[in-house]
Design a protein around this motif. Structure first.
Motif, PDB file in Angstrom:
ATOM      1  N   LEU A 213       1.985 -38.343 -97.777  1.00  8.11           N
ATOM      2  CA  LEU A 213       1.912 -38.371 -96.292  1.00  8.11           C
ATOM      3  C   LEU A 213       0.839 -36.992 -95.658  1.00  8.11           C
ATOM      4  N   ASN A 214       0.197 -37.065 -94.826  1.00  3.38           N
ATOM      5  CA  ASN A 214      -0.623 -36.142 -94.071  1.00  3.38           C
ATOM      6  C   ASN A 214      -0.266 -36.338 -92.609  1.00  3.38           C
ATOM      7  N   LEU A 215       0.400 -35.487 -91.898  1.00  5.41           N
ATOM      8  CA  LEU A 215       0.781 -35.660 -90.648  1.00  5.41           C
ATOM      9  C   LEU A 215       0.399 -34.610 -89.668  1.00  5.41           C
ATOM     10  N   LYS A 216      -0.130 -34.594 -88.538  1.00  7.26           N
ATOM     11  CA  LYS A 216      -0.461 -33.679 -87.644  1.00  7.26           C
ATOM     12  C   LYS A 216      -0.415 -34.141 -86.334  1.00  7.26           C
ATOM     13  N   ALA A 217       0.456 -33.057 -85.389  1.00  8.10           N
ATOM     14  CA  ALA A 217       0.604 -33.470 -84.139  1.00  8.10           C
ATOM     15  C   ALA A 217       0.360 -32.291 -83.235  1.00  8.10           C
ATOM     16  N   ILE A 218      -0.766 -32.437 -82.335  1.00  5.76           N
ATOM     17  CA  ILE A 218      -1.503 -31.008 -81.800  1.00  5.76           C
ATOM     18  C   ILE A 218      -0.912 -31.283 -80.295  1.00  5.76           C
ATOM     19  N   PHE A 219      -0.317 -30.180 -79.684  1.00  5.90           N
ATOM     20  CA  PHE A 219      -0.115 -30.224 -78.434  1.00  5.90           C
ATOM     21  C   PHE A 219      -1.029 -29.340 -77.669  1.00  5.90           C
ATOM     22  N   PHE A 220      -1.602 -29.814 -76.411  1.00  7.68           N
ATOM     23  CA  PHE A 220      -2.195 -29.052 -75.647  1.00  7.68           C
ATOM     24  C   PHE A 220      -1.420 -28.680 -74.354  1.00  7.68           C
ATOM     25  N   GLN A 221      -1.276 -27.696 -73.841  1.00  5.67           N
ATOM     26  CA  GLN A 221      -0.376 -27.205 -72.789  1.00  5.67           C
ATOM     27  C   GLN A 221      -0.876 -26.098 -71.819  1.00  5.67           C
ATOM     28  N   PRO A 222      -1.473 -26.585 -70.875  1.00  2.71           N
ATOM     29  CA  PRO A 222      -1.988 -25.759 -69.664  1.00  2.71           C
ATOM     30  C   PRO A 222      -0.744 -25.450 -68.901  1.00  2.71           C
ATOM     31  N   THR A 223      -0.521 -24.072 -68.556  1.00  2.00           N
ATOM     32  CA  THR A 223       0.567 -23.655 -68.028  1.00  2.00           C
ATOM     33  C   THR A 223       0.556 -22.823 -66.825  1.00  2.00           C
ATOM     34  N   LEU A 224       1.201 -22.737 -65.615  1.00  5.45           N
ATOM     35  CA  LEU A 224       1.275 -22.000 -64.579  1.00  5.45           C
ATOM     36  C   LEU A 224       2.928 -21.091 -64.700  1.00  5.45           C
ATOM     37  N   SER A 225       2.801 -19.783 -64.584  1.00  6.98           N
ATOM     38  CA  SER A 225       3.673 -18.903 -64.292  1.00  6.98           C
ATOM     39  C   SER A 225       3.783 -18.138 -63.113  1.00  6.98           C
ATOM     40  N   TYR A 226       4.986 -17.710 -62.585  1.00  4.67           N
ATOM     41  CA  TYR A 226       5.274 -17.091 -61.347  1.00  4.67           C
ATOM     42  C   TYR A 226       6.420 -16.129 -61.252  1.00  4.67           C
TER      43      TYR A 226
ATOM     44  N   ALA B 230      -2.624  -7.217 -60.326  1.00  6.29           N
ATOM     45  CA  ALA B 230      -1.516  -7.131 -59.192  1.00  6.29           C
ATOM     46  C   ALA B 230      -0.840  -8.334 -59.016  1.00  6.29           C
ATOM     47  N   ALA B 231      -1.324  -9.428 -59.585  1.00  6.93           N
ATOM     48  CA  ALA B 231      -0.765 -10.746 -58.719  1.00  6.93           C
ATOM     49  C   ALA B 231       0.475 -10.672 -59.591  1.00  6.93           C
ATOM     50  N   LYS B 232       1.306 -11.971 -58.765  1.00  6.74           N
ATOM     51  CA  LYS B 232       2.761 -12.330 -59.338  1.00  6.74           C
ATOM     52  C   LYS B 232       2.626 -13.537 -60.218  1.00  6.74           C
ATOM     53  N   TRP B 233       1.307 -13.965 -60.427  1.00  6.27           N
ATOM     54  CA  TRP B 233       1.093 -15.368 -61.268  1.00  6.27           C
ATOM     55  C   TRP B 233       0.131 -14.975 -62.423  1.00  6.27           C
ATOM     56  N   LYS B 234       0.437 -16.089 -63.201  1.00  4.43           N
ATOM     57  CA  LYS B 234      -0.695 -15.886 -64.759  1.00  4.43           C
ATOM     58  C   LYS B 234      -0.819 -17.654 -64.975  1.00  4.43           C
ATOM     59  N   VAL B 235      -1.968 -17.854 -65.241  1.00  6.49           N
ATOM     60  CA  VAL B 235      -2.236 -19.091 -65.724  1.00  6.49           C
ATOM     61  C   VAL B 235      -2.512 -18.975 -67.046  1.00  6.49           C
ATOM     62  N   GLY B 236      -2.222 -20.040 -68.186  1.00  3.89           N
ATOM     63  CA  GLY B 236      -2.523 -20.088 -69.360  1.00  3.89           C
ATOM     64  C   GLY B 236      -2.501 -21.232 -70.157  1.00  3.89           C
ATOM     65  N   LEU B 237      -3.082 -21.534 -71.278  1.00  3.85           N
ATOM     66  CA  LEU B 237      -3.401 -22.607 -71.871  1.00  3.85           C
ATOM     67  C   LEU B 237      -2.909 -22.415 -73.683  1.00  3.85           C
ATOM     68  N   GLY B 238      -2.159 -23.205 -74.039  1.00  2.00           N
ATOM     69  CA  GLY B 238      -1.717 -23.297 -75.375  1.00  2.00           C
ATOM     70  C   GLY B 238      -2.096 -24.474 -76.230  1.00  2.00           C
ATOM     71  N   VAL B 239      -2.525 -24.323 -77.333  1.00  2.00           N
ATOM     72  CA  VAL B 239      -2.649 -25.109 -78.446  1.00  2.00           C
ATOM     73  C   VAL B 239      -2.175 -25.005 -79.523  1.00  2.00           C
ATOM     74  N   TYR B 240      -1.151 -25.573 -80.111  1.00  2.00           N
ATOM     75  CA  TYR B 240      -0.325 -25.635 -81.172  1.00  2.00           C
ATOM     76  C   TYR B 240       0.120 -26.911 -81.993  1.00  2.00           C
ATOM     77  N   THR B 241       0.685 -26.662 -83.146  1.00  2.00           N
ATOM     78  CA  THR B 241       1.251 -27.746 -83.847  1.00  2.00           C
ATOM     79  C   THR B 241       2.794 -27.725 -84.059  1.00  2.00           C
ATOM     80  N   PRO B 242       3.569 -28.279 -83.273  1.00  2.00           N
ATOM     81  CA  PRO B 242       5.067 -28.252 -83.440  1.00  2.00           C
ATOM     82  C   PRO B 242       5.502 -29.211 -84.416  1.00  2.00           C
ATOM     83  N   PHE B 243       4.810 -30.175 -84.793  1.00  2.00           N
ATOM     84  CA  PHE B 243       5.247 -31.311 -85.793  1.00  2.00           C
ATOM     85  C   PHE B 243       3.945 -31.296 -86.717  1.00  2.00           C
ATOM     86  N   GLY B 244       4.122 -31.633 -87.981  1.00  2.00           N
ATOM     87  CA  GLY B 244       3.317 -31.993 -89.035  1.00  2.00           C
ATOM     88  C   GLY B 244       3.864 -31.375 -90.485  1.00  2.00           C
TER      89      GLY B 244
END
Length: 407
Positions: A136-149, A104-118
């Motif tokens: 060439l071997n390239l990896k860019a890993i993003f960690f994104q804690p998130t709050l949505s309301y 019933a809440a108006k909010w959610k929290v989240g976590l994303g781990v993804y590779t937008p560059f590589g």
């Protein structure tokens, strides 16, 4: 030749970040629909596509996926009929998302781990451009804690902090032969970090239309104390201290996006997205070796990249309650101006098409599969610094699969 060598070595560890390495493989539902998702609340991948849509999700999600990327490129040197191909190697972009909030809440929290560059590119050690790039071997890993309301029943907002961890491993030839006639080689290895943010607004205009706006900030990534190894003839080893260390930084570009979701019937969903990517922040490349010599000097080299635009469209047809069919496509302009195209990934404007399928395996468990074919327009170039001249023709093949548990 020495000047060209110095410039090539200076560019080695970070040039590839800017050469079209924005892989955009952050959700298999979204891939199947042509990489659209900014204007929809589909699943946990909203953490990346639009944090504002996370609070609009009807359920909580835990999901993960992988999209193996196979980059195929061929180079035809100017004035010849010869062709040189990249090796068959696979880069493994992946995603993980978790989104949770009380029912019933108006909010959610989240976590994303993804590779937008590589990416992973291997031209081998015998092709004409080996002094520009071998592997060439390239990896860019993003960690994104998130709050949505959810501000109202129609409007929600969200934002996430981004921490980036990147690694690069690049080898290239050095035009200095030993007594056996073998060329020298440089290997550049390092990891770096950067920080940014991702924010979005999601608006349900009606039962037939949803709209999303997003901004993903620039993430300036710094590689500090990376390792540089040089294999050169014994007589000149003193000119190339090995192992050596380097420091370099580059901006991973900001992205502004707008997206629309249309729902003409219960079975059909149609989506449109447009993105502006701020590659113009990449004005120049600076490279600092810890140990310099008269041969191995620090450099500052102009790049003058330009912003790119991507236009995307996709659709989903709900064939059965437990089966969804998807398709889409898009067009993306090139970031690298004439004279700055390099073989790490030969940047060019491109078109792509996608297909996807979603199936409900159990009450709370979904599987999504996708496939993308991407065609880069052929590009004939002479690099202004290395003078590598010829035509690149490239294609990309990307199957993908993900599992999502929701409740």
């Amino acid at each position: 030749m020495r000047k060209i060598l110095l410039l090539a070595l200076a560019m080695a560890p970070v040039l590839a970040f800017a050469q079209g390495f924005q892989v955009n493989l952050e959700g298999n539902k979204q891939i199947g629909m042509g990489h659209t998702g900014t204007g929809m609340a589909q699943d946990g991948a909203a953490i990346f596509f639009n944090p504002g849509a996370v609070a609009a999700l009807q359920q909580n999600y835990v999901q993960g996926g992988i999209s193996p990327l196979m980059f195929k490129s061929v180079f035809n040197p100017a004035g010849t009929n010869e062709q040189y191909h990249t090796a068959n190697k696979v880069a493994p972009p992946f995603t993980f998302y978790g989104a949770w909030g009380p029912k019933a809440a108006k909010w959610k929290v989240g976590l994303g781990v993804y590779t937008p560059f590589g990416g992973l590119t291997d031209w081998g050690t015998t092709w004409p451009g080996k002094y520009t790039a071998e592997m060439l071997n390239l990896k860019a890993i993003f960690f994104q804690p998130t709050l949505s309301y959810r501000l109202t029943d129609r409007l929600s907002i969200g934002a996430g902090f981004v921490y980036n961890h990147s690694s690069v491993d690049l080898t290239r030839g050095i035009p200095l032969d030993n007594s056996s006639g073998q060329s020298g080689q440089a290997e550049i290895k390092g990891s770096g970090k950067g920080y940014g943010w991702n924010a979005g607004i999601y608006f349900k205009a009606s039962s037939k239309l949803t709209i999303g706006f997003t901004h993903r900030s620039e993430v300036k990534t710094t590689i500090k104390d990376g390792d540089a190894f040089f294999t050169v003839p014994t007589s000149i080893q003193g000119n190339f201290p090995s192992p050596n260390q380097f420091t370099a930084s580059i901006p991973l570009p900001a992205t502004n996006g707008i997206g629309f979701g249309f729902y003409p019937t219960k079975q059909w969903t149609i989506a449109l997205d447009a993105n502006l990517v701020g590659w113009n922040s990449f004005k120049a490349l600076s490279f600092d070796y810890k140990n310099n010599t008269a041969t191995l000097k620090d450099t500052h080299s102009p790049r003058n990249y330009k912003n790119t635009v991507s236009l995307r469209a996709g659709a989903q047809y709900k064939a059965k309650p437990d089966l969804a069919l998807r398709f889409g496509g898009g067009y993306v302009t090139a970031a690298a101006p004439d004279g700055y195209v390099t073989p790490e990934v030969p940047d060019a404007s491109r078109v792509y098409g996608t297909l996807g399928l979603g199936y409900t395996l159990a009450k709370h468990l979904d599987i999504d599969v996708s496939f993308e074919y991407e065609h880069l327009n052929s590009r004939t170039q002479t690099n202004i610094e290395t003078q590598l001249s010829g035509t690149f023709k490239s294609n990309v093949y990307i199957p993908g699969i993900s599992l999502a548990y929701h409740w």
